[in-house]
Enzyme design. Structure first.
Site, PDB file in Angstrom:
ATOM      1  N   ASP A 166      -4.782 -11.525   0.413  1.00 32.89           N
ATOM      2  CA  ASP A 166      -5.334 -11.165  -0.892  1.00 32.89           C
ATOM      3  C   ASP A 166      -5.754 -12.364  -1.740  1.00 32.89           C
ATOM      4  O   ASP A 166      -6.354 -12.176  -2.805  1.00 32.89           O
ATOM      5  CB  ASP A 166      -4.299 -10.344  -1.690  1.00 32.89           C
ATOM      6  CG  ASP A 166      -4.081  -8.963  -1.091  1.00 32.89           C
ATOM      7  OD1 ASP A 166      -4.737  -8.637  -0.085  1.00 32.89           O
ATOM      8  OD2 ASP A 166      -3.257  -8.216  -1.642  1.00 32.89           O
TER       9      ASP A 166
ATOM     10  N   CYS B 196       0.827  -1.220   0.000  1.00 32.69           N
ATOM     11  CA  CYS B 196       0.000   0.000   0.000  1.00 32.69           C
ATOM     12  C   CYS B 196       0.852   1.257   0.000  1.00 32.69           C
ATOM     13  O   CYS B 196       0.375   2.344  -0.328  1.00 32.69           O
ATOM     14  CB  CYS B 196      -0.889   0.051   1.225  1.00 32.69           C
ATOM     15  SG  CYS B 196      -1.263  -1.547   1.926  1.00 32.69           S
TER      16      CYS B 196
ATOM     17  N   ASN C  86      -3.524  -8.757   7.488  1.00 32.59           N
ATOM     18  CA  ASN C  86      -2.913  -8.839   8.816  1.00 32.59           C
ATOM     19  C   ASN C  86      -3.861  -9.502   9.823  1.00 32.59           C
ATOM     20  O   ASN C  86      -3.434 -10.277  10.665  1.00 32.59           O
ATOM     21  CB  ASN C  86      -2.531  -7.440   9.304  1.00 32.59           C
ATOM     22  CG  ASN C  86      -1.159  -7.034   8.819  1.00 32.59           C
ATOM     23  OD1 ASN C  86      -0.154  -7.392   9.411  1.00 32.59           O
ATOM     24  ND2 ASN C  86      -1.096  -6.340   7.695  1.00 32.59           N
TER      25      ASN C  86
END
Lengths: 463, 463
Positions: free
Chosen positions: A288, A46, A310
């Protein structure tokens, strides 16, 4: 004898699982092997747009914990080691060494599939030319930075105006490039309703970003040196020294699929609430590469976000560690920014609510981030979606400036608690002039939505 | 024949009630009379410290709606008109004209008591000297501004380090004064636990504010001209050109009490969930003069906050207007700042939880407002309090810098929904590097609290 936990994928979900299991069980009780085909572990994908934009240093700063740090904590991290086959019956994984191609089998008692996602690369002519980049891995980020430094670029085309697309538009503007964003849909940010997306488009145009909507990329034109020189749509040709793909990602589940593990409609692995792959007691999955339950729609969806990864990792590690934890699902929260524009959403958009079989009313409200008289008060637009009759909050979208984005959390918690918009109006939120108007913008939207629900009930009764 | 609604007190609760009732019922159906002893209506008392500090213009900017604006909307606002007696039996209010002392009776069908609160002024020698100020009304604010402009002041003493006290400390520092804050308790901000209050004290000292704790004011020394010159405690004398009282407020319920309306332990009016005064079908009350139910402790408490007053007013106005609304209670949320320090709390402190008969575990965590690698990431401390065994979240306190304060809203909604800390760890909050670390600071605290709850269960099982 010690059990062995094998993790495929050394990023957020996999390494969180490994670290959490390690905290709970000592090495003599649980051996932990992490297989990572790249060279790095536990990094923030990110953060890549901010690195490219020069806001943060990279790539080292984006690594939360290196392979060496994991090893010091008793996790056998094997980088440059690609998992190429899962043998569920014999509980083992075949790996290939990236350097010498050596293959070997590694047995497991607990397998964690955390293979992540890959950027969508449409199968278009020129897509493999130099100067065309995805931005999913640190290697991708390095390639972009290297490219921009070695090939002085003036014009960038970003294909796709989702989160990655708009964040990359900011990054490239930050590097002084002239940026065009091509979006196939009617408005940028298709995770918002079009009436909110248009606010994003207008704001981006105000920043000097050229946003072209209803524009699907058809081809990348390549110059004599094999580098991209333009992106072609049905209507026009957009010159580009560099092309960035922001078309979203798809779960990396080829390996899991080949092994016969169950996939959902978006191609992600299907798990139970403890993050165990459905029907497989000794295989876990997170991050993901899985689908998550949307608590508002009641359906699985694919959401690639580090924060979920996470949490998945912590749940998996706790369960393998001998504890108990579950991941109940998501409500679809996301927040992003383009320069000083903050964009957030949670719950369902109108289209998503319709797909879920829900009927609803919507309201759009204007308010400010602080008391109107306080310096720095910024306008913000909040859209709320509420179920007909019950008044249950179904979704909230925010477009504003400083102080707008994280307000979405209020609605995210209210959605989790299945509150009605009327209940939401009574929430005891932090108020002081530097922080909020006396009615927080989220409460203003809830209040207006409650009125709309009541008006709909009355209209229905009369009909 | 039209009914008549009489409102006593022309500020947030009273005028919100009037405005909402007016929206719902036309003038021919409901006459609305608002009695206000001052000259202004609907102003933000919360904004006064920022006006004094020069951050916002005053007093006009702090007025949301003037008497004339209310009148244009069909509300008969009578300023300079003090209510001096409520006659419940004959449904009428006796008023006195501030200018000529004329008294008259006004009958009502619906009475709204919205008489607000007054700053606590301890009965100490010198308290009435020139230069000693409360900061509750716009008149108070004007008096402070006028005083500071006409008597060049160098040193200020603020008595009391609650919200008003610390905000006034910021304001006076902003005007270039040397500020001493005297606080009777062990730490400033007694709405926080002392271990969080000490962070506030240290930060205030870092801003050059002299914070003296364990220091109760005993006397104001007065000079020959009748002006305050120092504040005396048991241990020392603090020179002062100006003295500001930040000792909190008490509900203005003398009038209600004289009429025989029911008051709670803090002296505020007691209402039902529709904001009707208990046992009185035609009398309503809201704002700073009532007690509110704390949903976490299960007890009434007095909380003077404009945000509650506005909600009360909306509820009262809706109910008088022929609709239906309730105010379910508060969870004790408050947010404030001193310069760049943000301070927030919700739910119960340790002392409050103990008073409510609750047993609990506590954790204190350190985190950052944004991803650690993102520019502007600021440290923040979060304390969470969770019930033993059940793990229910009971309270959360935050001390940090930019981006810290409003995060308390996450916990405020979770408290309203009676979530456990384990449930809180799974909340789907907005995540992107400019907005949050991958684990939001509130989730970090919830996670650690969940571990503490589990550890306590294990320890109890072993014992």
């Amino acid at each position: 004898m010690a059990e062995r936990m094998v993790v495929i994928g050394g990023d957020a979900a996999g390494m969180s699982a490994a670290a959490q299991a390690r905290r709970m069980r000592p090495e003599e009780d649980l051996e932990i092997v992490a297989l990572e085909r790249g060279r790095r572990t536990s990094y923030s994908a990110c953060g890549i747009p901010y690195w490219i934009g020069g806001r943060v240093d990279g790539p080292a700063r984006l690594v939360a914990r290196s392979p060496e740090e994991h090893r010091r904590r008793g996790i056998d991290v094997r980088t440059g080691t690609e998992a190429v086959e899962i043998d569920l019956e014999r509980q083992r994984v075949r790996t290939r060494d990236a350097d010498d191609g050596t293959e070997r089998w590694t047995g497991y008692d607990h397998l964690v599939v955390a293979t992540g996602a890959s950027p969508l690369r449409p199968d278009l002519p020129g897509m493999d030319a130099g100067g065309v980049h995805g931005v999913q891995t640190l290697e991708d980020g390095e390639a972009v930075v290297r490219d921009l430094e070695s090939h002085p670029a003036r014009r960038a085309v970003v294909v796709g105006a989702g989160y990655i697309g708009v964040e990359m538009a900011e990054a490239l503007v930050g590097r002084g490039l002239q940026v065009t964003v091509l979006e196939r849909a009617e408005q940028p940010m298709s995770t918002l309703d079009p009436d909110m997306g248009v606010l994003v488009r207008d704001a981006m145009k105000g920043m000097g970003i050229d946003v072209v909507t209803g524009a699907a990329a058809r081809e990348v034109l390549v110059d004599g040196a094999g580098r991209a020189r333009a992106v072609v749509t049905d209507d026009a040709e957009y010159p580009a020294d560099v092309v960035v793909l922001g078309l979203g990602v798809r779960p990396n589940t080829g390996l899991a699929k080949a092994a016969g593990l169950p996939l959902g409609a978006s191609g992600g692995l299907l798990t139970d609430l403890a993050q165990r792959v459905r029907g497989h007691g000794d295989v876990w999955a997170g991050g993901d590469c899985v689908e998550v339950l949307n608590l508002v729609s009641g359906s699985e969806q694919h959401v690639a976000l580090g924060t979920h990864a996470n949490k998945h990792g912590r749940v998996i590690g706790t369960n393998i560690g001998g504890g108990y934890a579950t991941f109940p699902g998501v409500v679809g929260t996301a927040v992003s920014k383009v320069c000083d524009l903050e964009i957030a959403r949670t719950g369902l958009t109108e289209a998503q609510a319709r797909s879920a079989g829900l009927q609803f009313v919507t309201v759009v409200t204007e308010s400010t981030s602080r008391a109107g008289y306080y310096p720095g008060a910024q306008p913000m637009t909040v859209k709320a979606i509420a179920e007909r009759f019950t008044g249950r909050l179904l979704g909230l979208q925010i477009v504003g400036r400083e102080g707008a984005g994280k307000r979405v959390d209020i609605a995210a918690v209210a959605l989790t608690a299945r509150m009605t918009v009327e209940q939401t109006t009574a929430l005891d939120l932090g108020y002081a002039p530097p922080f909020s108007p006396v009615w927080d913008p989220v409460l203003v939207a809830a209040r207006k939505a409650a009125s709309a629900v009541a008006a709909d009930v009355r209209a229905t009764a009369r009909a």
